[in-house]
Design an enzyme around this catalytic site. Structure first.
Site, short mmCIF file in Angstrom:
data_model
loop_
_atom_site.label_atom_id
_atom_site.label_comp_id
_atom_site.label_asym_id
_atom_site.label_seq_id
_atom_site.Cartn_x
_atom_site.Cartn_y
_atom_site.Cartn_z
CG ASP A 17 -23.31 -4.17 -9.09
OD1 ASP A 17 -23.73 -5.33 -8.83
OD2 ASP A 17 -22.12 -3.86 -9.03
CB VAL A 18 -28.26 -7.53 -8.29
CG1 VAL A 18 -29.21 -7.20 -9.43
CG2 VAL A 18 -27.25 -8.60 -8.70
CB ALA B 210 -20.80 -19.11 -11.32
CE1 TYR C 111 -26.21 -24.43 -14.19
CE2 TYR C 111 -27.12 -25.27 -12.14
CZ TYR C 111 -27.15 -24.36 -13.17
OH TYR C 111 -28.10 -23.37 -13.18
CE LYS D 37 -29.91 -20.51 -11.54
NZ LYS D 37 -30.62 -19.24 -11.75
CB THR E 40 -29.31 -17.81 -22.23
OG1 THR E 40 -28.68 -18.54 -21.17
CG2 THR E 40 -30.75 -18.30 -22.42
CG LEU E 41 -24.25 -13.56 -22.39
CD1 LEU E 41 -23.62 -13.67 -23.76
CD2 LEU E 41 -24.48 -12.10 -22.02
CB ALA E 42 -26.59 -17.50 -18.15
#
Length: 256
Positions: free
Chosen positions: A64-65, A95, A156, A163, A194-196
């Site tokens: 877990d980061v 997010a 976004y 980012k 992607t999943l993100a």
């Protein structure tokens, strides 16, 4: 002999076979690197383990980061297994889905902190743990970003802010780690399924506009991003650091 023969690479962010991180892992293996994968939780592990096995990766680590203890334990395992590290790939972002639609005014304090912690601060936290393992190895750290860091894209929102913080972190880390020979760069990929990206409202429309307006008149693939990651991880880029490298069919150069 592959471009990454003999290199040891730790990759964060494989969620499934559509992940940019997964394409990078495959490309690194083809170029001769030994690869370890760090995954977020047990739900993700069910997808990551078969992928790791398919390319002969035996070192898979839960992390877990958001947890300094988890990060210390992960890098301690790398030290134990390999004695050092040559390449670190940070392909991690998050997010809350409800804050990736509508206006940025919908962003909560908690949502802002969460997005910045996972998507930006985690790079600094990883670099801190990787630094002693990269001593004397001409190490390379690579992160993944997006053009929404500097230009406004619909929905976004807070991820664009995260980012932007990530890209600033890349520059400061490049200076901070440069004296030890460690290079830090980011890849700014065009829109990819992607999943993100599935959590970003209006993603399909954005991808369509990019495909129509980019100089190459098409979107990109995960494999094309992975090719640039190989370059940035290899000795071919040994004088390149602090850069944001675009892989977006040239969309970022277009004005009106």
């Amino acid at each position: 002999m592959g471009l990454l023969e003999g290199k040891k690479a730790l990759i964060f962010g494989v969620a499934n076979d559509k992940s940019i991180a997964w394409a990078v892992a495959e490309a690194f293996r083809r170029e001769g690197a030994e690869v370890a994968l760090a995954y977020a939780n047990e739900a993700v592990a069910k997808r990551v383990m078969p992928l790791a096995e398919s390319i002969g990766v035996t070192l898979t680590l839960p992390c877990d980061v958001r947890s300094d203890d988890d990060l210390k334990a992960t890098f301690a395992e790398i030290q134990k297994a390999w004695g050092g590290l040559d390449i670190l790939v940070h392909s991690v972002a998050f997010a809350n889905k409800e804050e990736l639609k509508g206006s940025i005014l919908n962003t909560t304090r908690e949502g802002f902190n969460l997005a910045l912690e996972i998507s930006a601060y985690s790079l600094i936290a990883m670099a801190k743990e990787a630094a002693p393992l990269m001593q004397g190895r001409d190490g390379s750290i690579i992160s993944m970003t997006y053009y929404g860091s500097t230009k406004v894209f619909p929905n976004y929102n807070v991820m664009g802010v995260a980012k932007a913080a990530l890209e600033a972190s890349v520059r400061y880390l490049a200076e901070g780690m440069g004296p030890d020979g460690v290079r830090v760069n980011a890849i700014s990929a065009g829109p990819l399924r992607t999943l993100a990206s599935a959590g970003v409202g209006g993603f399909t429309q954005i991808a369509g506009i990019v495909a129509g307006k980019a100089p190459l008149r098409r979107n990109i693939s995960q494999e094309e991003v992975a090719g640039s990651a190989v370059y940035l991880a290899s000795d071919l880029s040994r004088a390149v650091t602090g850069e944001v490298h675009f892989v977006d069919s040239g969309y970022n150069i277009i004005g009106l």
